[in-house]
Design an enzyme around this catalytic site. Structure first.
Site, PDB file in Angstrom:
ATOM      1  N   ASP A 105      41.503  80.184  36.374  1.00  0.00           N
ATOM      2  CA  ASP A 105      41.140  81.824  36.569  1.00  0.00           C
ATOM      3  C   ASP A 105      40.753  82.535  35.346  1.00  0.00           C
ATOM      4  O   ASP A 105      39.328  82.370  35.395  1.00  0.00           O
ATOM      5  CB  ASP A 105      42.609  82.060  36.593  1.00  0.00           C
ATOM      6  CG  ASP A 105      42.464  83.789  37.010  1.00  0.00           C
ATOM      7  OD1 ASP A 105      41.411  84.285  37.384  1.00  0.00           O
ATOM      8  OD2 ASP A 105      43.758  84.231  37.469  1.00  0.00           O
ATOM      9  N   HIS A 119      46.671  83.130  44.035  1.00  0.00           N
ATOM     10  CA  HIS A 119      48.122  83.535  43.163  1.00  0.00           C
ATOM     11  C   HIS A 119      49.114  83.451  44.494  1.00  0.00           C
ATOM     12  O   HIS A 119      49.990  82.667  44.228  1.00  0.00           O
ATOM     13  CB  HIS A 119      47.697  84.738  42.743  1.00  0.00           C
ATOM     14  CG  HIS A 119      46.694  84.910  41.767  1.00  0.00           C
ATOM     15  ND1 HIS A 119      46.759  84.545  40.604  1.00  0.00           N
ATOM     16  CD2 HIS A 119      45.636  85.863  41.755  1.00  0.00           C
ATOM     17  CE1 HIS A 119      45.707  84.665  39.954  1.00  0.00           C
ATOM     18  NE2 HIS A 119      44.926  85.771  40.683  1.00  0.00           N
ATOM     19  N   ARG A 141      42.715  95.169  48.668  1.00  0.00           N
ATOM     20  CA  ARG A 141      42.613  96.464  47.592  1.00  0.00           C
ATOM     21  C   ARG A 141      40.988  96.867  47.678  1.00  0.00           C
ATOM     22  O   ARG A 141      40.401  97.946  47.936  1.00  0.00           O
ATOM     23  CB  ARG A 141      43.101  96.156  46.288  1.00  0.00           C
ATOM     24  CG  ARG A 141      43.036  97.563  45.609  1.00  0.00           C
ATOM     25  CD  ARG A 141      43.692  97.226  44.077  1.00  0.00           C
ATOM     26  NE  ARG A 141      43.070  96.352  43.273  1.00  0.00           N
ATOM     27  CZ  ARG A 141      43.319  95.038  42.804  1.00  0.00           C
ATOM     28  NH1 ARG A 141      44.486  94.564  43.131  1.00  0.00           N
ATOM     29  NH2 ARG A 141      42.474  94.223  42.277  1.00  0.00           N
ATOM     30  N   GLN A 196      35.262  85.657  31.889  1.00  0.00           N
ATOM     31  CA  GLN A 196      36.522  85.953  31.167  1.00  0.00           C
ATOM     32  C   GLN A 196      37.073  84.975  30.157  1.00  0.00           C
ATOM     33  O   GLN A 196      37.615  85.366  29.184  1.00  0.00           O
ATOM     34  CB  GLN A 196      37.507  85.991  32.245  1.00  0.00           C
ATOM     35  CG  GLN A 196      37.364  87.244  33.438  1.00  0.00           C
ATOM     36  CD  GLN A 196      38.395  87.236  34.310  1.00  0.00           C
ATOM     37  OE1 GLN A 196      39.673  86.536  34.003  1.00  0.00           O
ATOM     38  NE2 GLN A 196      38.056  88.010  35.461  1.00  0.00           N
TER      39      GLN A 196
END
Ligand code: ZN
Length: 431
Positions: free
Chosen positions: A325, A274, A213, A62
């Protein structure tokens, strides 16, 4: 290696002057009075020697979204976490072993230069874009570990399990390469990863069911059982966004941390990444199970996640580690300072995260950067003491950020006023 002779040592035991440190075979083998060091000891002038910082949560690929995602898409003017996720999926879709190795090397090079000596890499891009496994099923995870080895960074490969798009929702095309067909297929890859890492001194392995999820309670139970049997850490994203909590209540009648607990996956090896929207009942549960949290302040700010309830976590004695992150910003000192900054902003107070016996928050911020990170990743506590890994940083005492600060205020000046500019050298396993 050899003897190091800094002006002072700063670790969890405080500041000590006139000490020499010997490093051999990747470990600290002696800490003695400076007067006992040999004449050829490496003199580290204007230097504080400290343990390196632990970065407990990263998605290296990322890194290449920095800049790219900082503009409004006219088709999606209400930009939020979920529109950002689409951009991130496009980035993930473009990875192959060579590309992910390249971006990870660039990311880890700066991570190490900024004073992190270890990374927990939460790695979820596994298969070819259509979901077909590579000939080596962990080809991408191995390429990421090899990037860390090449840049001299210790890595804990948190191999992600990804099952689905949501309860009764199949994966989207962008998620296919994250997914394994069965939990047994995932556990076979985790086992292969563990064996692959066995003779690699800088690499260890943990499990990472992506989120409640993306993983069903059945998968969570199976993964937790394997993880416990092998003494591995288990990391899972939870409570990052309000939508996830609404879905959790709708699907299971429970909040995310309660779902993880009900699946038997919440204990002292578990790290909730988180926890931004944890309520008091979830925080109580985390404290009771001795699970940790990993807060990623600069990313949570960038994504509009919200303020993690760090004061309420801290008051419950929950172990709080730190992660970079999305790797938009790589500065372990800035990341740590944001813990206290969030606590101050939300409490309307100063000096909030203060441990019993401490005069201010520097001790808690260093604990988050050192011990809590090491606990989260299943690593030895960072110390400058005989037997500890020689994962060290040199901090420049002549840098104007901290120049002239008395020893008793040094830790506070570094953590509350400093940045990674202070880091002039990094050693991992003595190299
Ligand atoms: Zn993450």
């Amino acid at each position: 290696m050899s003897w190091l002779l800094p002006d002072l040592i700063l670790d969890a035991d405080g500041v000590r002057r006139d000490q020499a440190v010997n490093v051999e075979g990747g470990l600290i083998t002696a800490v003695v009075p400076a007067s006992d060091a040999p004449a050829d000891a490496l003199r580290l002038t204007n230097t504080a020697l400290a343990p390196g910082f632990v970065n407990a949560h990263s998605h290296a690929f990322q890194r290449d979204l920095r800049g790219v995602v900082e503009r409004i898409d006219p088709a999606n003017p209400d930009d939020d976490f979920w529109t950002w996720r689409e951009e991130m999926y496009a980035q993930a879709g473009s990875m192959d072993p060579a590309k992910i190795n390249d971006v990870a090397r660039r990311c880890y090079r700066q991570m190490r230069a900024s004073g992190a000596t270890c990374v927990g890499e939460f790695h979820y891009v596994h298969h070819q874009p259509d979901g077909t496994p590579y000939d080596r099923p962990n080809a991408l995870a191995e390429a990421v570990c090899e990037a860390a080895e090449a840049e001299g960074l210790r890595i804990v490969m948190l191999l992600v399990a990804y099952e689905r798009g949501g309860k009764d929702i199949p994966p989207t095309p962008g998620q296919r390469r994250f997914c394994d067909p069965t939990v047994e297929a995932y556990l076979a890859r985790l086992e292969a990863m563990r064996v692959w890492a066995e003779d690699r001194p800088l690499v260890t392995v943990g499990s990472a069911p992506h989120s409640m999820r993306a993983v069903s309670p059945e998968w969570l139970t199976a993964i937790s059982t394997y993880t416990r049997a092998h003494g591995m850490p288990l990391h899972i994203h939870a409570d990052e966004q309000p939508r996830e909590i609404r879905e959790s209540l709708e699907w299971y009648g429970l909040r995310p941390v309660q779902v993880i607990d009900a699946a038997g996956a919440l204990d002292h090896r578990t790290v909730i990444v988180h926890g931004t929207h944890c309520d008091d009942a979830e925080l109580d549960l985390l404290a009771e199970r001795q699970a940790g949290v990993c807060v990623c302040p600069t990313t949570e700010a960038n994504l509009g996640d919200g303020y993690a309830p760090v004061k309420r976590m801290f008051e419950r004695g929950i172990s709080i580690s730190l992660g970079s992150d999305s790797n938009t910003i790589l500065d372990p000192i800035v990341e740590a300072r944001e813990l206290e900054a969030m606590a101050r902003r939300t409490a309307g107070q100063r000096n909030v995260l203060v441990r019993a016996g401490d005069s201010g928050p520097a001790g808690a911020l260093l604990e988050a950067s050192w011990d809590a990170g090491a606990r989260a990743l299943g690593l030895p506590l960072p110390r400058i003491a005989e037997g500890a890994p020689a994962d060290l940083i040199a901090l420049d005492l002549s840098n104007d950020e901290i120049a002239g600060v008395a020893d008793e205020h040094l830790a506070a000046a570094i953590m509350l006023a400093g940045s990674c500019q202070l880091v002039t050298r990094t050693w991992v396993a003595g190299a």
